[in-house]
Design a protein around this motif. Structure first.
Motif, PDB file in Angstrom:
ATOM      1  N   GLN A 206       0.826  -1.207   0.000  1.00  0.00           N
ATOM      2  CA  GLN A 206       0.000   0.000   0.000  1.00  0.00           C
ATOM      3  C   GLN A 206       0.861   1.258   0.000  1.00  0.00           C
ATOM      4  N   SER A 207       1.969   1.239   0.709  1.00  0.00           N
ATOM      5  CA  SER A 207       2.832   2.427   0.721  1.00  0.00           C
ATOM      6  C   SER A 207       3.431   2.678  -0.659  1.00  0.00           C
ATOM      7  N   ARG A 208       3.725   1.622  -1.401  1.00  0.00           N
ATOM      8  CA  ARG A 208       4.240   1.790  -2.758  1.00  0.00           C
ATOM      9  C   ARG A 208       3.151   2.327  -3.689  1.00  0.00           C
ATOM     10  N   ILE A 209       1.934   1.837  -3.511  1.00  0.00           N
ATOM     11  CA  ILE A 209       0.814   2.321  -4.323  1.00  0.00           C
ATOM     12  C   ILE A 209       0.540   3.792  -4.019  1.00  0.00           C
ATOM     13  N   ASN A 210       0.595   4.171  -2.756  1.00  0.00           N
ATOM     14  CA  ASN A 210       0.340   5.560  -2.365  1.00  0.00           C
ATOM     15  C   ASN A 210       1.379   6.520  -2.944  1.00  0.00           C
ATOM     16  N   ALA A 211       2.567   6.020  -3.264  1.00  0.00           N
ATOM     17  CA  ALA A 211       3.624   6.868  -3.818  1.00  0.00           C
ATOM     18  C   ALA A 211       3.467   7.108  -5.322  1.00  0.00           C
ATOM     19  N   VAL A 212       2.528   6.422  -5.953  1.00  0.00           N
ATOM     20  CA  VAL A 212       2.280   6.577  -7.394  1.00  0.00           C
ATOM     21  C   VAL A 212       1.429   7.829  -7.591  1.00  0.00           C
ATOM     22  N   PRO A 213       1.697   8.604  -8.654  1.00  0.00           N
ATOM     23  CA  PRO A 213       0.859   9.780  -8.927  1.00  0.00           C
ATOM     24  C   PRO A 213      -0.624   9.391  -9.004  1.00  0.00           C
ATOM     25  N   ALA A 214      -1.466  10.236  -8.444  1.00  0.00           N
ATOM     26  CA  ALA A 214      -2.891   9.941  -8.289  1.00  0.00           C
ATOM     27  C   ALA A 214      -3.597   9.475  -9.571  1.00  0.00           C
ATOM     28  N   PRO A 215      -3.355  10.102 -10.721  1.00  0.00           N
ATOM     29  CA  PRO A 215      -4.081   9.647 -11.912  1.00  0.00           C
ATOM     30  C   PRO A 215      -3.737   8.215 -12.335  1.00  0.00           C
ATOM     31  N   LEU A 216      -2.575   7.730 -11.928  1.00  0.00           N
ATOM     32  CA  LEU A 216      -2.155   6.385 -12.326  1.00  0.00           C
ATOM     33  C   LEU A 216      -2.419   5.336 -11.248  1.00  0.00           C
ATOM     34  N   GLN A 217      -2.852   5.764 -10.073  1.00  0.00           N
ATOM     35  CA  GLN A 217      -3.080   4.822  -8.984  1.00  0.00           C
ATOM     36  C   GLN A 217      -4.101   3.739  -9.290  1.00  0.00           C
ATOM     37  N   PRO A 218      -5.223   4.030  -9.949  1.00  0.00           N
ATOM     38  CA  PRO A 218      -6.177   2.946 -10.233  1.00  0.00           C
ATOM     39  C   PRO A 218      -5.558   1.807 -11.048  1.00  0.00           C
TER      40      PRO A 218
ATOM     41  N   VAL B  47      -2.371   0.954 -11.099  1.00  0.00           N
ATOM     42  CA  VAL B  47      -1.398   0.255 -10.241  1.00  0.00           C
ATOM     43  C   VAL B  47      -2.140  -0.596  -9.212  1.00  0.00           C
ATOM     44  N   ILE B  48      -3.249  -0.118  -8.697  1.00  0.00           N
ATOM     45  CA  ILE B  48      -4.052  -0.906  -7.756  1.00  0.00           C
ATOM     46  C   ILE B  48      -4.540  -2.176  -8.444  1.00  0.00           C
ATOM     47  N   GLY B  49      -5.019  -2.045  -9.665  1.00  0.00           N
ATOM     48  CA  GLY B  49      -5.465  -3.220 -10.415  1.00  0.00           C
ATOM     49  C   GLY B  49      -4.340  -4.215 -10.631  1.00  0.00           C
TER      50      GLY B  49
ATOM     51  N   GLU C  61      -3.640  -5.984  -7.333  1.00  0.00           N
ATOM     52  CA  GLU C  61      -4.670  -6.987  -7.079  1.00  0.00           C
ATOM     53  C   GLU C  61      -4.445  -8.227  -7.935  1.00  0.00           C
ATOM     54  N   HIS C  62      -4.022  -8.023  -9.174  1.00  0.00           N
ATOM     55  CA  HIS C  62      -3.710  -9.141 -10.067  1.00  0.00           C
ATOM     56  C   HIS C  62      -2.553  -9.973  -9.503  1.00  0.00           C
ATOM     57  N   LEU C  63      -1.529  -9.312  -9.006  1.00  0.00           N
ATOM     58  CA  LEU C  63      -0.382 -10.028  -8.435  1.00  0.00           C
ATOM     59  C   LEU C  63      -0.796 -10.860  -7.216  1.00  0.00           C
TER      60      LEU C  63
ATOM     61  N   ARG D  35       8.101  -5.676  -7.952  1.00  0.00           N
ATOM     62  CA  ARG D  35       7.352  -5.276  -9.154  1.00  0.00           C
ATOM     63  C   ARG D  35       6.615  -3.963  -8.938  1.00  0.00           C
ATOM     64  N   LEU D  36       6.029  -3.803  -7.761  1.00  0.00           N
ATOM     65  CA  LEU D  36       5.336  -2.545  -7.468  1.00  0.00           C
ATOM     66  C   LEU D  36       6.320  -1.388  -7.323  1.00  0.00           C
ATOM     67  N   THR D  37       7.492  -1.658  -6.784  1.00  0.00           N
ATOM     68  CA  THR D  37       8.517  -0.619  -6.671  1.00  0.00           C
ATOM     69  C   THR D  37       8.958  -0.162  -8.058  1.00  0.00           C
ATOM     70  N   ALA D  38       9.174  -1.117  -8.956  1.00  0.00           N
ATOM     71  CA  ALA D  38       9.570  -0.762 -10.324  1.00  0.00           C
ATOM     72  C   ALA D  38       8.476   0.054 -11.009  1.00  0.00           C
ATOM     73  N   LEU D  39       7.240  -0.334 -10.809  1.00  0.00           N
ATOM     74  CA  LEU D  39       6.127   0.393 -11.407  1.00  0.00           C
ATOM     75  C   LEU D  39       6.011   1.797 -10.813  1.00  0.00           C
TER      76      LEU D  39
END
Length: 103
Positions: free
Chosen positions: A17-29, A31-33, A36-38, A61-65
């Motif tokens: 979740q902390s990695r997802i929260n660091a993603v720019p807001a428009p791209l978060q959905p 990355v969340i998907g 969830e797939h992973l 993988r989430l860190t790279a993304l």
């Protein structure tokens, strides 16, 4: 004293979740998907008895993304969000229901 069995799962979920929260807001959905797939893939592997991916693999993988999205938005100046996508890109990003006929 033994630790609760779900302690590691909770900690891993928090790190994801902390990695997802660091993603720019428009791209978060998106990355969340992907996250969830992973997790679903790991759970499916556990149920079927195959080798599930570890927490470190999912987090890597989430860190790279996260780093890639940060690069695109800050260093390359790429606009994000639905208004910046072409019609072709929007069509390719929409989900196709399972069992839908191909066009």
């Amino acid at each position: 004293m033994a630790l609760p069995p779900d302690r590691e799962e909770r900690r891993a979920a928090s790190r994801r979740q902390s990695r997802i929260n660091a993603v720019p807001a428009p791209l978060q959905p998106a990355v969340i998907g992907f996250a969830e797939h992973l997790v679903a893939g790991r759970d499916r592997a556990r149920r079927t008895g195959t080798h599930p991916r570890g927490h470190a693999t999912l987090e890597a993988r989430l860190t790279a993304l996260r780093d890639f999205t940060e690069f695109l938005t800050t260093r390359r100046g790429k606009p994000t969000g639905p208004s910046s996508m072409s019609a072709t890109s929007k069509r390719s990003c929409t989900r196709i229901p399972a069992g839908a006929p191909s066009i």
